[in-house]
Design an enzyme around this catalytic site. Structure first.
Site, PDB file in Angstrom:
ATOM      1  N   SER A 145       0.857  -1.185   0.000  1.00 48.79           N
ATOM      2  CA  SER A 145       0.000   0.000   0.000  1.00 48.79           C
ATOM      3  C   SER A 145       0.895   1.236   0.000  1.00 48.79           C
ATOM      4  CB  SER A 145      -0.893   0.007   1.255  1.00 48.79           C
ATOM      5  OG  SER A 145      -1.491   1.277   1.462  1.00 48.79           O
ATOM      6  N   TYR A 158      -2.128  -1.163  10.374  1.00 50.32           N
ATOM      7  CA  TYR A 158      -2.252  -1.442   8.937  1.00 50.32           C
ATOM      8  C   TYR A 158      -1.052  -0.880   8.180  1.00 50.32           C
ATOM      9  CZ  TYR A 158      -3.925  -1.339   4.129  1.00 50.32           C
ATOM     10  OH  TYR A 158      -4.034  -1.502   2.761  1.00 50.32           O
TER      11      TYR A 158
END
Length: 265
Positions: A145, A158
């Site tokens: 990401s 995350y």
């Protein structure tokens, strides 16, 4: 890796029942790859497998499995071995996101995130990689990401997990030079999937940047994977932001992250 050279070879795609994972399955199938699709939802996997087999004439195997458990990677590898399938592409896409202040969050949810985003990805790579090296060919696509490039308040675990995925993938890409096996870290920004839906019904986003679609991310991810790129950031805007942040002192990165978090993404 022409299709003829991949005869009787399979691409394993985790988290394949929805979102980017399902689109990656469609993308790989459209290029003639036989697939092993893995996710918790047996019904969704069965429907997707039937659709892809009908549309593209490829062979599809499904393995319904909760990958967020410590024993799941070995179970998946054993099941694929039991079925006599040879794997030369591994797509580690399965992952979860936990949002909100860390201290107020559910510890079990954070632990599950770390197990799935880091533990399972690492174990699956370790289990499938040796056969690829012995065969002198293989591709591993790890979905990271753009949050991997800086700390992200309210997405703390995350973002940290995706930083691990990025570093791990780039390290392996160096280790494997000359082996015929490549590792790609795919770094999409906010992508229109259920994962980024906010409580108010809207989607997480960055000011001034358009959220990407899952088919866009999958199409670009497939090309990056098959071309053996160590790192691919989806979207010019995301690439510009990542490049800018990368060259800033850590205190500036923290300042930027704090400012963005106050905007509610």
């Amino acid at each position: 890796m022409a299709n003829e050279s991949r005869k009787n070879k399979y691409a394993v795609i985790t988290g394949a029942s929805a979102g980017i994972g399902a689109e990656l399955a469609r993308e790989f199938a459209s290029h003639g790859h036989d697939l092993v699709l893995v996710a918790r939802s047996a019904d969704k996997l069965t429907k997707l497998a039937k659709d892809l087999a009908g549309e593209h004439g490829v062979k599809i195997e499904t393995v319904p499995l909760d990958l967020a458990t410590p024993e799941a990677p070995e179970s998946l590898h054993a099941e694929i071995t039991r079925r006599g399938l040879s794997v030369d592409i591994l797509v580690n896409n399965a992952g979860v996101l936990v949002s909100g202040p860390f201290a107020k969050g559910d510890l079990a949810a954070h632990r599950q995130l770390l197990q799935l985003n880091i533990g399972t990805l690492t174990a699956l790579t370790h289990l499938f990689l040796p056969d690829m090296i012995r065969g002198g060919a293989g591709r591993i696509l790890n979905v990271a990401s753009t949050s991997a490039f800086q700390p992200v308040p309210t997405l703390s675990t995350y973002a940290a997990s995706k930083s691990y995925v990025l570093s791990f993938s780039e390290a392996l890409s160096i280790e494997l030079r000359g082996s015929g096996v490549t590792v790609t870290a795919l770094c999409p920004g906010f992508t229109e999937t259920d994962m980024i839906t906010r409580n108010d019904g809207g989607s997480m986003s960055l000011p001034g940047l358009r959220n990407m679609t899952a088919p866009e991310v999958a199409r670009q991810g497939y090309m990056a994977c098959m071309n053996g790129k160590p790192l691919y950031i989806n979207g010019w805007g995301n690439r510009a932001v990542a490049e800018f942040v990368k060259h800033q002192p850590r205190w500036v990165q923290r300042l930027i992250s704090g400012t963005l978090s106050k905007s509610g993404f």
